[in-house]
Design a protein around this motif. Structure first.
Motif, PDB file in Angstrom:
ATOM      1  N   LEU A 195      -6.373 -42.841 -12.681  1.00 10.46           N
ATOM      2  CA  LEU A 195      -7.385 -42.343 -14.743  1.00 10.46           C
ATOM      3  C   LEU A 195      -6.913 -41.763 -15.317  1.00 10.46           C
ATOM      4  CD1 LEU A 195     -10.434 -41.732 -12.306  1.00 10.46           C
ATOM      5  CD2 LEU A 195      -9.525 -43.532 -12.911  1.00 10.46           C
ATOM      6  N   HIS A 196      -6.535 -42.176 -15.899  1.00  7.96           N
ATOM      7  CA  HIS A 196      -6.118 -41.625 -17.343  1.00  7.96           C
ATOM      8  C   HIS A 196      -7.433 -41.089 -18.071  1.00  7.96           C
ATOM      9  CE1 HIS A 196      -1.957 -42.507 -17.612  1.00  7.96           C
ATOM     10  NE2 HIS A 196      -2.623 -43.268 -17.178  1.00  7.96           N
ATOM     11  N   MET A 247       3.418 -51.984 -17.493  1.00  5.76           N
ATOM     12  CA  MET A 247       1.893 -52.771 -17.179  1.00  5.76           C
ATOM     13  C   MET A 247       0.902 -52.264 -17.635  1.00  5.76           C
ATOM     14  SD  MET A 247       3.062 -56.135 -15.776  1.00  5.76           S
ATOM     15  CE  MET A 247       4.203 -55.612 -17.246  1.00  5.76           C
ATOM     16  N   ASN A 248       0.800 -50.837 -17.179  1.00  9.55           N
ATOM     17  CA  ASN A 248      -0.456 -50.434 -17.983  1.00  9.55           C
ATOM     18  C   ASN A 248      -0.436 -49.656 -19.275  1.00  9.55           C
ATOM     19  OD1 ASN A 248      -2.652 -50.512 -14.901  1.00  9.55           O
ATOM     20  ND2 ASN A 248      -0.060 -50.343 -14.365  1.00  9.55           N
ATOM     21  N   LYS A 249       0.476 -50.370 -19.969  1.00  8.18           N
ATOM     22  CA  LYS A 249       0.687 -49.827 -20.908  1.00  8.18           C
ATOM     23  C   LYS A 249       0.530 -48.442 -21.434  1.00  8.18           C
ATOM     24  CE  LYS A 249      -2.091 -53.186 -21.796  1.00  8.18           C
ATOM     25  NZ  LYS A 249      -2.905 -53.482 -22.506  1.00  8.18           N
ATOM     26  N   PHE A 250       0.932 -47.422 -20.926  1.00 14.54           N
ATOM     27  CA  PHE A 250       0.899 -45.842 -21.155  1.00 14.54           C
ATOM     28  C   PHE A 250       2.509 -45.642 -20.917  1.00 14.54           C
ATOM     29  CE2 PHE A 250       0.950 -45.762 -16.445  1.00 14.54           C
ATOM     30  CZ  PHE A 250       0.967 -44.895 -16.314  1.00 14.54           C
ATOM     31  N   VAL A 260       3.588 -36.991 -15.030  1.00 12.80           N
ATOM     32  CA  VAL A 260       2.368 -36.481 -15.720  1.00 12.80           C
ATOM     33  C   VAL A 260       2.831 -37.331 -16.886  1.00 12.80           C
ATOM     34  CG1 VAL A 260       2.049 -33.853 -14.527  1.00 12.80           C
ATOM     35  CG2 VAL A 260       3.318 -34.815 -16.973  1.00 12.80           C
ATOM     36  N   CYS A 261       1.179 -37.722 -17.438  1.00 20.81           N
ATOM     37  CA  CYS A 261       1.118 -38.452 -18.185  1.00 20.81           C
ATOM     38  C   CYS A 261       1.267 -38.155 -20.068  1.00 20.81           C
ATOM     39  CB  CYS A 261      -0.148 -38.531 -18.529  1.00 20.81           C
ATOM     40  SG  CYS A 261      -0.650 -39.751 -20.002  1.00 20.81           S
ATOM     41  N   ASN A 288      -3.802 -32.745 -21.913  1.00 23.64           N
ATOM     42  CA  ASN A 288      -4.848 -32.467 -20.741  1.00 23.64           C
ATOM     43  C   ASN A 288      -4.887 -33.155 -20.054  1.00 23.64           C
ATOM     44  OD1 ASN A 288      -4.709 -30.089 -21.819  1.00 23.64           O
ATOM     45  ND2 ASN A 288      -6.095 -30.468 -23.559  1.00 23.64           N
ATOM     46  N   CYS A 289      -4.585 -35.090 -20.186  1.00 20.19           N
ATOM     47  CA  CYS A 289      -4.641 -36.161 -19.021  1.00 20.19           C
ATOM     48  C   CYS A 289      -4.086 -35.906 -17.486  1.00 20.19           C
ATOM     49  CB  CYS A 289      -3.792 -37.099 -19.967  1.00 20.19           C
ATOM     50  SG  CYS A 289      -4.468 -38.612 -18.710  1.00 20.19           S
ATOM     51  N   THR A 290      -4.997 -35.864 -17.341  1.00 18.37           N
ATOM     52  CA  THR A 290      -5.098 -35.599 -15.536  1.00 18.37           C
ATOM     53  C   THR A 290      -4.390 -36.943 -14.947  1.00 18.37           C
ATOM     54  OG1 THR A 290      -7.471 -37.424 -15.489  1.00 18.37           O
ATOM     55  CG2 THR A 290      -7.492 -35.453 -15.656  1.00 18.37           C
TER      56      THR A 290
END
Length: 478
Positions: free
Chosen positions: A119-120, A72-75, A90-91, A95-97
């Protein structure tokens, strides 16, 4: 402030009959820990919101929910750590938070979200946001209601269009095709071949006269038995025919057909509404049902009014006056329609021969499977029991009387009444199979489970069901 506990006991004595029912009132101080966990446990894998503090029934549910969330959030995320007690994501972006962490509640099967940074700080494009396999599984679960009616034509192109317009997700044709295959498989593998058809007929059309005639013939052949009920779509002819032929027999509605009608009548928020509706229909207790109905009312009062007018007892498991166990839909009949779709174009004699051959093959396969089963229960119900047994090992039991036990799942308390085959969770009496709490109590008593299962779930019943052969027909010339 405390919690007032009501305990009912009813003991039988051969000479005195049954003692008067005794009600004991005990005031128990409420601890902050108990208050903390009074929120609703999430049992569906498609929640519209993910946030810290949410509690899920198990790790599998929370993992499915996060796959749905990523679509749904496309990641895309990766699993950093996973064990029986923790689930850490984790993403994939460097280095994504973005990160997510959930852990078990007091070593129980339930999981609670402890940390979540949504938050990306990376930049991900739509065409790289997720792998094909999770997309097919998640999107497939979202479009299942489209295939509830075998007459519906819903193509991969339709899936692409709807996912883009309703959720902003851009799928390739192959992703949409795989999602369709996943959805259809939800009907076919588990249902086709497990049906025991009592009767089928060829008629000119589905109308009042044909349905009345069908039920008259069925009643003549099968009779009228205790706890019989009909589960179907909301076809008016079926409602009329059963009320005439089987006066007083209860009629229930397929919950997936009702959902199809809701989607058509009310155009907003299908994703969140689907989660609420199916969770409400499957509720095991009145408290769960009322809590979820309140959320439906907050979301759209028109849906609440629609469900009320149908009658809660027609689609809700906990309100049904005849125990439907797992029969909440008419999908087993619909799956038969899917298998025979092409055969329905044949001439009548060839169609009937096709049906006879199909049922003969299914009966033989089921008889062989039952003969090859060496557990007390059939394969399906034995697996359910094994899953419940796994969950039961982390539970703690306190004995109140010989047949009444308090079972602790973390900070939650459940009361098991073995003599009445009931549990305060609702599953024991509605599934007619020992729930995890009942199995924990039985293990505490060093007692076996067999007498607490429905006799219809046993291997012996399966053998008796399929021992009657579907006889071949002679050649037309004879």
């Amino acid at each position: 402030m405390g919690v007032r506990v009501y305990m009912e006991t009813e003991k039988e004595n051969k000479s005195l009959g049954i003692y008067p029912r005794c009600i004991t009132l005990i005031d128990i101080p409420t601890s902050p820990a108990i208050v903390e966990y009074e929120s609703i446990i999430i049992t569906e894998s498609t929640p519209s919101v993910i946030e810290v503090g949410q509690e899920y029934q198990d790790k599998q549910t929370i993992a499915s929910a996060m796959k749905h969330y990523s679509v749904m959030n496309k990641f895309q995320f990766r699993v950093k750590r996973s064990s029986a007690r923790s689930y850490w994501l984790v993403c994939v972006g460097k280095n994504c938070t973005w990160h997510f962490k959930a852990t078990s509640i007091n070593d129980s099967a339930m999981f609670k979200i402890r940390k979540f940074n949504s938050l990306h700080t990376c930049s991900l494009m739509d065409n790289t946001f997720i792998q094909r396999k999770p997309t097919a599984m998640v999107v497939g679960s979202m479009v299942i209601p489209k295939y509830a009616d075998p007459k519906t034509i819903y193509t991969p192109k339709d899936i692409q269009t709807d996912m883009l317009s309703e959720h902003g997700v851009n799928l390739t044709y192959m992703q949409a095709w795989r999602a369709k295959e996943k959805s259809i498989n939800c009907f076919l593998p588990h249902n086709v071949g497990t049906i025991l058809p009592l009767a089928y007929v060829v008629v000119d059309s589905e109308n009042d006269a044909s349905w009345k005639w069908f039920f008259e013939k069925l009643k003549h052949a099968y009779g009228e038995r205790p706890n019989m009920c009909v589960v179907s779509d909301q076809n008016e002819s079926i409602l009329k025919a059963t009320s005439i032929v089987y006066s007083g027999m209860l009629h229930y509605s397929c919950m997936r057909h009702i959902w199809t009608n809701i989607r058509a009548k009310f155009k907003k928020g299908h994703l969140k509404l689907s989660e609420l509706y199916f969770a409400t229909a499957r509720s095991y207790t009145l408290d769960e049902f009322n809590e979820r109905m309140s959320k439906i009312e907050e979301f759209d009062p028109r849906v609440l009014a629609y469900l009320y007018n149908i009658g809660y007892h027609r689609w809700s498991r906990v309100h049904a006056t005849v125990n439907r166990t797992w029969t909440m839909t008419s999908n087993i009949a619909e799956s038969l329609n899917v298998v025979t779709k092409d055969a329905r174009e044949l001439p009548i004699v060839e169609l009937l021969e096709y049906m006879r051959t199909l049922l003969k093959r299914w009966t033989n396969e089921k008889l062989l499977k039952a003969n090859g089963t060496f557990t007390y229960l059939g394969i399906k119900f034995n697996k359910e029991l094994d899953d419940n047994r796994t969950l039961s090992h982390k539970l703690k039991v306190r004995t109140s009387t010989d047949y009444i036990h308090t079972v602790l799942d973390g900070v939650r308390r459940y009361i098991v009444y073995l003599e009445n085959k009931r549990c305060s969770c609702g599953q024991f009496q509605l599934d007619e199979l020992p729930c995890p709490h009942a199995l924990a109590a039985l293990r505490h008593r060093d007692e076996s489970y067999e007498q607490y299962c429905s006799p219809y779930y046993t291997r012996e019943s399966l053998l008796r069901t399929y021992e009657i052969p579907v006889n071949p027909l002679l050649d037309e010339s004879k």
